[in-house]
Design an enzyme around this catalytic site. Sequence first.
Site, short mmCIF file in Angstrom:
data_model
loop_
_atom_site.label_atom_id
_atom_site.label_comp_id
_atom_site.label_asym_id
_atom_site.label_seq_id
_atom_site.Cartn_x
_atom_site.Cartn_y
_atom_site.Cartn_z
N ASP A 1 36.33 -26.79 -44.57
CA ASP A 1 35.67 -25.93 -43.59
C ASP A 1 36.62 -25.13 -42.70
O ASP A 1 36.79 -25.48 -41.53
CB ASP A 1 34.74 -26.78 -42.71
CG ASP A 1 33.76 -25.92 -41.94
OD1 ASP A 1 33.75 -24.71 -42.15
OD2 ASP A 1 33.00 -26.49 -41.13
N LYS B 1 21.71 -19.99 -46.60
CA LYS B 1 22.32 -21.31 -46.44
C LYS B 1 21.20 -22.31 -46.69
O LYS B 1 20.28 -22.43 -45.90
CB LYS B 1 22.87 -21.46 -45.02
CG LYS B 1 23.36 -22.85 -44.65
CD LYS B 1 24.00 -22.89 -43.26
CE LYS B 1 24.47 -24.29 -42.89
NZ LYS B 1 25.19 -24.32 -41.58
N LYS C 1 33.37 -20.70 -49.46
CA LYS C 1 34.39 -20.75 -48.41
C LYS C 1 35.77 -20.86 -49.04
O LYS C 1 35.94 -21.50 -50.07
CB LYS C 1 34.14 -21.93 -47.46
CG LYS C 1 32.96 -21.70 -46.53
CD LYS C 1 32.90 -22.75 -45.42
CE LYS C 1 31.67 -22.47 -44.55
NZ LYS C 1 31.58 -23.39 -43.37
N ARG D 1 34.08 -35.21 -49.26
CA ARG D 1 33.46 -33.91 -48.94
C ARG D 1 34.16 -32.75 -49.66
O ARG D 1 33.52 -31.78 -50.04
CB ARG D 1 33.48 -33.70 -47.43
CG ARG D 1 33.04 -32.32 -47.02
CD ARG D 1 32.75 -32.26 -45.53
NE ARG D 1 32.71 -30.88 -45.07
CZ ARG D 1 32.53 -30.51 -43.82
NH1 ARG D 1 32.40 -31.45 -42.87
NH2 ARG D 1 32.48 -29.25 -43.47
N ASN E 1 22.28 -20.09 -40.09
CA ASN E 1 21.32 -21.09 -39.62
C ASN E 1 20.16 -20.30 -39.02
O ASN E 1 20.26 -19.77 -37.93
CB ASN E 1 21.93 -21.99 -38.54
CG ASN E 1 22.97 -22.93 -39.12
OD1 ASN E 1 22.83 -23.40 -40.26
ND2 ASN E 1 24.02 -23.19 -38.37
N GLU F 1 23.75 -28.84 -44.05
CA GLU F 1 23.68 -29.15 -42.62
C GLU F 1 22.24 -29.04 -42.10
O GLU F 1 21.96 -28.27 -41.19
CB GLU F 1 24.64 -28.26 -41.83
CG GLU F 1 26.08 -28.46 -42.29
CD GLU F 1 27.12 -27.68 -41.48
OE1 GLU F 1 26.78 -26.61 -40.96
OE2 GLU F 1 28.26 -28.17 -41.37
N GLU G 1 26.61 -18.45 -32.71
CA GLU G 1 27.18 -19.73 -33.18
C GLU G 1 28.66 -19.51 -33.48
O GLU G 1 29.04 -18.58 -34.19
CB GLU G 1 26.43 -20.22 -34.43
CG GLU G 1 26.96 -21.57 -34.92
CD GLU G 1 25.93 -22.41 -35.67
OE1 GLU G 1 24.74 -22.07 -35.68
OE2 GLU G 1 26.35 -23.43 -36.26
N ARG G 2 29.48 -20.37 -32.88
CA ARG G 2 30.95 -20.26 -33.02
C ARG G 2 31.46 -18.90 -32.55
O ARG G 2 32.41 -18.35 -33.12
CB ARG G 2 31.39 -20.51 -34.46
CG ARG G 2 30.82 -21.76 -35.09
CD ARG G 2 31.08 -22.98 -34.26
NE ARG G 2 30.43 -24.16 -34.83
CZ ARG G 2 30.40 -25.34 -34.20
NH1 ARG G 2 30.93 -25.48 -33.00
NH2 ARG G 2 29.82 -26.37 -34.77
N GLU H 1 37.03 -20.53 -35.03
CA GLU H 1 36.44 -21.84 -34.71
C GLU H 1 37.49 -22.95 -34.66
O GLU H 1 37.54 -23.72 -33.70
CB GLU H 1 35.35 -22.19 -35.74
CG GLU H 1 34.74 -23.56 -35.52
CD GLU H 1 33.58 -23.86 -36.47
OE1 GLU H 1 33.26 -23.03 -37.35
OE2 GLU H 1 32.98 -24.94 -36.32
#
Length: 681
Positions: free
Chosen positions: A367, A284, A362, A338, A205, A288, A162-163, A395
């Site tokens: 993000d 996580k 983060k 957000r 994820n 999401e 991912e990414r 990303e």
Amino acid sequence: PGNGYEAWLQYRRADRGTNDERFTEYHHIVASVQDEVMRSAVDELSDGLKGITGRSVSITEDAVSTPCILLGIFGASKAIDQAIDADTARAVKAEGFAIQTDSLTRNIAVGAATSAGLLYGVFHLLRIMGAGGAADRLSLVENPVNPLRMINQWDNMDGSVERGYAGKSIFFENNRITGNLERIKDYARLLASCGINAIAINNVNVHRVESRLLTEFLPEVAKLAEIFRSYAIKLFLSINYASPMELGGLPTADPVASDVREWWRLAASNVYAAVPDFGGFLVKADSEHRPGPFTYGRDHADGANMLAEALKPYGGIVIWRCFVYNCKQDWRDRTTDRARAAYDHFRQLDGSFMDNVILQIKNGPIDFQVREPVSPLLGAMPRTNQMIEFQITQEYTGQQRHVCYLVPQWKEILDFDTHLQGMGTPVKRIVDGTVHGNPYSGFAAVSNIGDDTNWTGHPLAQANLYGYGRLAWNPELSSEEIAGEWITLTYGNREPLYGIIQDMLMSSWEIYESYTAPLGVGFMVNPDHHYGPNVEGYEYSPWGTYHYADCHGIGVDRTTATGTGYTSQYAGPNREMYESPATCPDELLLFFHHVPYTHPLHSGKTVIQHIYDTHFEGAERAERLLAAWERVKEHMDEEAFRQVADRLAEQAEHAKEWRDRINTYFFRKSGIADERGRTIY
Ligand code: GCW
């Protein structure tokens, strides 16, 4: 050589430096190997010396000739205790080391309190020698500033990352763990050489197959752990919060249900049976679309503590991510912000987490954008362990097709003064645990590697992985220093090569920002894959990432007086600084304020003219990066040259696309012409 596989561990003799003729006399190592980490240290030193001096190397348990390199643990090696005085030894902490050259014999002693420290000491010595440093005059002590120096892989078991922008996973393929353990070992070497001591090997994820890393795949996980163990790197797994249901067949994953708690206790005991020094879980949850405690009306402390309790008997820890926000927001709704989410969710839970839980936050409130303010949650929970999360994988910063050296960005974040305990409370002192005296703290970052031969796709992106590790070890190192080390070890330090590449790296973030993200606006990218310009790509989406550009102005009003109130999450002086456009720094103006296009910046330009100027200049500067690289051609390997040249050519072209899309969009919205009459479509 030239293909980038060896990265910064090529072990060649430096092109220039203070090494004298006697340098090659170092070809004798004295060490008595006690465990696998020490074995790695000795092997690495032997390989490294061979490469750097061009001579074969001998290893003995006792000194048979001088000058030699002595390796040993304080109190366990007589030779080391003689070579390094007790005061110096006392200054060396668990993962630290001392290096001392005896002026008479010219023996170099590397002493540490643990084998891990010894391994870091060896890599440090090789770094000095590789850079042409004076190995015969050394006297130094180093200790890592941050206890946890972690890498997060976002690797899936189907082999995708991912990414990921550098090929497939080196860990997984076809829903199995890789059999190519050599590559894993070389990755462990790269990580250990810059000080990394922890890794979570699978994506946060966690899908169906990956959930089973905890169960049926444990024997293979144990093999990976063994490799990382020999480089003093602890292995962690990302877990699926709903595992008791998915794997255990329970009807619930409610953290207070006793069968759920029991399921996790058993899972932990099985993991530790397979991997006795297992690090713990990375989670996580409620983020999401991932499952979490919210489903059961519980909070994040309930969720994290349940896992922490299961890991506690084995010394394991829970790393709980704070990337929790509403990803199904209505874009019409101006009251939801957000940026506020992490702080609003977690701050109130301060003091309710167990002491083996760490919150992973983060660096910014949104993000991993090109430019964001520092997350106000960092440091705002004095009774809770925290660590910062960076993103090495690019990303939002050019996806390793554009060059973007991120160390300067991370430095700015680490140096930011939160004012939480008055002036002089920078982020780096919070995440190293000193401000609040936390038992656990440190750095985590999403890796940028894949199975591309050169690891990172763009060879210059290797500098980000290297730089991340070095900064986690010591946040006081400068961006230039780190770039310099990386260039020297990777390409050599002859001029003009060295200076050219250093300038390229040092200007690259600013260049990328200038044609992609003006004044703190982010997310003007194509949805999903996030590559390339799309000014309204996220404007009418549910993700909470808007810029609200209309014909009058642009930006998000996050003030307490008239906006979302996000500014109130900062401590006094920062709150005031961000609250007023008069004191808000230009580079974040549109993050905090909605202003007319004609609003004058501190720089003297209007907002719209700033947008035009930076986009024209940015695209030109991107083109000049390619021109600069052409000038190193004759000074380096052809293949190494070409790998970068290809990417820079793409960047130069793509930067023009960014320039024209953004300039055209804002010209059409505002109707205001460029003062300098340049072409806008
Ligand atoms: O930035 C977003 C990414 C997701 C990622 C998520 C996260 C792993 O686009 O791909 O998911 O952040 O950090 O959890």
